[in-house]
Design a protein around this motif. Structure first.
Motif, PDB file in Angstrom:
ATOM      1  N   ASN B  45       1.851  -0.606 -14.121  1.00 15.57           N
ATOM      2  CA  ASN B  45       0.437  -0.567 -13.760  1.00 15.57           C
ATOM      3  C   ASN B  45       0.243   0.000 -12.367  1.00 15.57           C
ATOM      4  OD1 ASN B  45       0.194  -2.703 -11.743  1.00 15.57           O
ATOM      5  ND2 ASN B  45       0.758  -4.078 -13.416  1.00 15.57           N
ATOM      6  N   ASP B  46      -0.997   0.431 -12.105  1.00 20.55           N
ATOM      7  CA  ASP B  46      -1.274   1.233 -10.917  1.00 20.55           C
ATOM      8  C   ASP B  46      -2.021   0.482  -9.828  1.00 20.55           C
ATOM      9  OD1 ASP B  46      -0.160   3.400 -12.190  1.00 20.55           O
ATOM     10  OD2 ASP B  46      -2.065   3.964 -13.133  1.00 20.55           O
ATOM     11  N   SER B  47      -2.267  -0.806 -10.024  1.00 16.80           N
ATOM     12  CA  SER B  47      -3.104  -1.508  -9.048  1.00 16.80           C
ATOM     13  C   SER B  47      -2.396  -1.621  -7.695  1.00 16.80           C
ATOM     14  CB  SER B  47      -3.461  -2.890  -9.575  1.00 16.80           C
ATOM     15  OG  SER B  47      -2.298  -3.553  -9.998  1.00 16.80           O
ATOM     16  N   ASP B  48      -3.195  -1.826  -6.642  1.00 15.85           N
ATOM     17  CA  ASP B  48      -2.642  -1.958  -5.302  1.00 15.85           C
ATOM     18  C   ASP B  48      -1.747  -3.192  -5.222  1.00 15.85           C
ATOM     19  OD1 ASP B  48      -3.770   0.270  -4.289  1.00 15.85           O
ATOM     20  OD2 ASP B  48      -5.540  -0.764  -3.460  1.00 15.85           O
ATOM     21  N   TYR B  49      -0.659  -3.046  -4.505  1.00 16.37           N
ATOM     22  CA  TYR B  49       0.274  -4.162  -4.428  1.00 16.37           C
ATOM     23  C   TYR B  49      -0.224  -5.231  -3.467  1.00 16.37           C
ATOM     24  CZ  TYR B  49       4.527  -6.838  -4.248  1.00 16.37           C
ATOM     25  OH  TYR B  49       5.419  -7.854  -4.338  1.00 16.37           O
ATOM     26  N   GLU B  50      -0.070  -6.469  -3.853  1.00 19.80           N
ATOM     27  CA  GLU B  50      -0.329  -7.573  -2.926  1.00 19.80           C
ATOM     28  C   GLU B  50       0.612  -8.698  -3.285  1.00 19.80           C
ATOM     29  OE1 GLU B  50      -4.315  -8.911  -3.449  1.00 19.80           O
ATOM     30  OE2 GLU B  50      -4.015  -9.440  -5.534  1.00 19.80           O
ATOM     31  N   HIS B 236      -9.130  -4.706   3.430  1.00 15.89           N
ATOM     32  CA  HIS B 236     -10.183  -5.153   2.517  1.00 15.89           C
ATOM     33  C   HIS B 236     -11.500  -4.506   2.895  1.00 15.89           C
ATOM     34  CE1 HIS B 236      -8.534  -8.438  -0.008  1.00 15.89           C
ATOM     35  NE2 HIS B 236      -7.536  -8.222   0.818  1.00 15.89           N
ATOM     36  N   TYR B 382       2.626 -10.474  -8.210  1.00 15.23           N
ATOM     37  CA  TYR B 382       1.172 -10.520  -8.080  1.00 15.23           C
ATOM     38  C   TYR B 382       0.572 -10.650  -9.472  1.00 15.23           C
ATOM     39  CZ  TYR B 382       1.422  -5.458  -8.966  1.00 15.23           C
ATOM     40  OH  TYR B 382       1.671  -4.219  -9.491  1.00 15.23           O
ATOM     41  N   ASP B 384      -1.172  -8.825 -11.566  1.00 16.07           N
ATOM     42  CA  ASP B 384      -0.893  -7.823 -12.587  1.00 16.07           C
ATOM     43  C   ASP B 384       0.604  -7.733 -12.761  1.00 16.07           C
ATOM     44  OD1 ASP B 384      -3.594  -7.177 -12.819  1.00 16.07           O
ATOM     45  OD2 ASP B 384      -3.476  -5.874 -11.060  1.00 16.07           O
ATOM     46  N   ASP B 386       4.192  -6.642 -13.810  1.00 15.74           N
ATOM     47  CA  ASP B 386       4.665  -5.270 -13.829  1.00 15.74           C
ATOM     48  C   ASP B 386       6.110  -5.214 -14.310  1.00 15.74           C
ATOM     49  OD1 ASP B 386       4.624  -2.578 -13.448  1.00 15.74           O
ATOM     50  OD2 ASP B 386       4.153  -2.655 -11.300  1.00 15.74           O
TER      51      ASP B 386
END
Lengths: 301, 405
Positions: B45-50, B236, B382, B384, B386
């Motif tokens: 997945n492509d979401s921003d890492y946190e 943010h 996180y 999402d 992966d």
């Protein structure tokens, strides 16, 4: 509380007293040098070896127990010539012991005291794990070993002059016994001259040089690289042209490659002790040579 | 200019020729080695890492997708004289499309103090923990454990002095301390006139028979943090679309325990060997978080946080050249503040999520100078989840020094 403290202090005191004992703490990189130090130092030296005959002296780690041992050493004896380059410099830096740093009197590099074979003309990693200073496995030539023994004895005397007379006496004994042994070994080993053998690694260059044996090829395609199927096949073809009498390997090398090549080529496998402890009956340098020659001579009987 | 080039070429040629002739440890003076690290990454997945509950900084991130380079490192080291050893490591890496040269290490270390004492000064990897002092190319997995990512931005690195002592005992006993500047993540700010962070550590170790070796360590790090920003990875956007940078000031301390156990039949690791290691860290922080939006009255909250986690891994060489490894990572956090909303904006709300990750790797080392590795990670660090596949090569050119235990 107070009794605990005094117990702690007495333990520390005991440790200090132990390190202040007369004589020398000797840290040998390989069993052959540990054995030589014991032969020349007797009760005046407490010797530990960083490796055993089952361990490859090229590849061990600067593990905690070795750091602790080198920390307390008065004398470090190694083959040198880059044999221990993968771990000894790290060990020296970690131990914080000034006496055993390279160049100090507590640092004894055996191979650099004698002429070395196999000094490469070109250094290139594609040729394997070469040592710029030449082949470091010098202890398998008894003449070179004697040169080293005499220098080591001098060093023991220098570091521990109080026991100088004892070291001198032991040196003379060793010298006499060793020279006599060389004479006997050379007589019995005469039939080995010209004998062709395949080796696992270039451990035996000095032995071959001494006995005028012939290295017919190596299982390792390049020094330090594991034996490969393609190398064994090409080596087999060479053997068909010009056969060898045996395949030599030692304890710290896996016998698998030697056995596989033996099946391929029909050539006998011989395990040699390589160093002290390399066979049950090899308890010192004298028996190392005795057993090595005995096993080789079986090939020509 | 061209004469200069010729001159320097002649100098290099002279160095190389003496290097080839000379013997022993000083054969390359200085010893030069180059580490090349190339990778291919694939994410689901492509979401921003946190990392929920942690303010990210330093090198923290999950890596890049597609073909990319890891850290290329140029290492120069040598004994300076009979008292000092010196080492410099320059890492060349690409960040946001720009090639950056980072000075990873630049320190001198004493050789000749004796009595088991070693002092070090300059920039170095802290003696905290077990993995921290190892270079990324020596890691058994392509990336750092989550706890290192969360607490230190992959590795704790700082400028300062280090003092350690090896006891003259049969068992390996070492204690050490460091005082460092505390400007880099995670200390940040170089408070106390640039002596803002300190580390204490102790290690014991030894052998169990011929085939086993072990080491156990404890460490403690503390700093006064001044304005630590959650750099780059974790901005943010507020309602008006402007950027807010979470900024922390306050106390921070980390306490950790580490162990490593190695096994090889008869101590001969060339055929088969097994290494099991694990570390656990707990961090406590007490201070304030300000959402810096370059206005006069940014939002802020008090922050009283506890973050902890660890990893456990095993790497087994089952035949020469081939190794497999398994790692489990986990994190947990409990952060409190006067304004929970601001805390959440700063990434310090764990959102009820406890990050974890399972990693499996296999690698092949043609020689001790080259390695190719395939790694699969089920990353639940996180929300999402992966699946990350990484293919990596690491090679070293030149005189490559020994690795630590």
């Amino acid at each position: 509380m107070l009794s605990r403290l005094s117990l702690l202090l007495s333990v520390i005191g005991m440790m200090l007293a132990q390190s202040a004992n007369a004589g020398l703490n000797v840290f040998a990189c390989e069993p052959e040098w540990a054995s030589l130090a014991e032969a020349l130092g007797g009760d005046q030296v407490r010797v530990t070896s960083a490796t055993t005959a089952r361990q490859d002296p090229h590849h061990i780690e600067a593990r905690p127990s070795l750091i602790a041992k080198l920390r307390r050493a008065d004398l470090l004896i190694c083959s040198g010539a880059e044999l221990e380059v993968g771990w000894l410099p790290m060990l020296q830096r970690k131990a914080g012991n000034r006496q055993v740093l390279t160049g100090q009197r507590g640092y004894f590099e055996a191979a650099m005291l004698v002429d070395r074979l196999d000094v490469p003309e070109v250094l290139d990693r594609s040729m394997g794990d070469l040592h710029a200073s030449g082949n470091p496995h010098v202890h398998l030539d008894p003449h070179r070993l004697l040169t080293i023994a005499m220098a080591l004895s001098e060093r023991l005397i220098e570091l521990d002059p109080e026991n100088g007379a004892l070291y001198e006496q032991r040196r003379n004994d060793f010298n006499q016994r060793w020279q006599n042994s060389i004479e006997a070994w050379e007589q019995s080993a005469a039939p080995l001259k010209g004998l062709r053998v395949v080796v696992h690694h270039m451990d035996w260059s000095y032995l071959f040089d001494w006995l005028q044996m012939v290295n017919a090829g190596a299982l390792e395609p390049k020094p330090g690289l594991p034996a490969s199927a393609s190398n064994l096949t090409s080596l087999k073809q060479e053997m068909e042209q010009n056969p060898a009498a045996a395949i030599l390997y030692t304890h710290y090398q896996s016998p698998k490659a030697a056995k596989r090549f033996s099946q391929l080529s029909g050539i006998e496998v011989v395990e040699l002790p390589y160093t002290v402890g390399g066979a049950a009956e090899v308890t010192d340098l004298f028996s190392l040579y005795d057993v090595t020659l005995k096993r080789l001579l079986k090939l020509v009987q | 200019m061209s004469t200069r080039l010729l001159q320097s070429a002649a100098v290099v040629a002279a160095i190389l020729s003496t290097a080839a002739e000379a013997a022993g440890d000083s054969s390359f003076n200085p010893e030069i080695s180059l580490i090349l690290d190339g990778r291919y990454g694939s994410f689901d997945n492509d979401s921003d890492y946190e990392l929920p509950g942690f303010m990210l900084g330093g090198e923290a991130g999950r890596g890049e997708e597609g073909f990319h380079l890891g850290h290329s490192e140029l290492v120069l080291s040598a004994n300076v004289d009979n008292l000092f050893y010196g080492k410099m490591t320059a890492a060349i890496a690409e960040h946001d499309g720009e090639t950056e040269v980072e000075l990873e290490e630049a320190y001198i270390e004493t050789l000749g103090l004796g009595h088991g004492i070693t002092a070090k000064a300059g920039r170095f990897f802290s003696g905290l923990g077990y993995l921290n002092q190892q270079h990324p190319h020596a890691w058994d997995f392509t990336d750092a454990p989550l706890i290192y990512r969360g607490l230190f931005g992959d590795q704790l690195l700082d400028d300062g002095v280090h003092l350690s002592w090896v006891a003259p005992t049969p068992m390996f006993v070492k204690v050490g301390a460091e005082i460092t500047r505390g400007e880099r993540f995670p200390a940040a700010g170089a408070s106390n006139d640039g002596v803002g962070a300190s580390t204490f550590f102790a290690k014991v170790g030894g052998d169990l028979g011929e085939s086993q070796a072990w080491q156990l360590g404890i460490s403690h790090w503390r700093a006064e943090v001044e304005g630590r920003t959650s750099g780059g990875h974790h901005h943010h956007e507020d309602e008006e679309g402007g950027h807010e940078t979470p900024t922390y000031s306050g106390d921070s301390d980390v306490t950790g325990i580490d162990f490593v156990w190695k096994w090889a039949p008869h101590g001969n690791a060339t055929e088969r060997n097994l290494k099991i290691q694990g570390e656990y860290f707990i961090r406590n922080e007490d201070g304030d978080v300000v959402m810096d939006d370059e206005s006069d009255a940014p939002e802020s909250t008090t922050y009283d946080g506890e973050q902890k986690g660890g990893y456990l891994q095993a790497v087994y060489q089952f035949m020469p050249r081939w190794r497999v490894g398994l790692r489990y990572d986990w994190l947990d956090s409990d952060n409190k503040g006067s304004d929970e909303e601001v805390l959440a904006e700063a990434g310090l709300d764990n959102e009820g999520h406890t990050p974890q990750r399972f990693t499996l790797m296999g690698d092949y080392s043609h020689s001790e100078y080259s390695r190719v590795r395939l790694q699969f990670a089920r990353d639940e660090s996180y929300e999402d989840k992966d699946n990350i596949i990484t293919l990596q090569y690491i090679v070293s050119l030149g005189s490559h020094g020994a690795h630590q235990f």
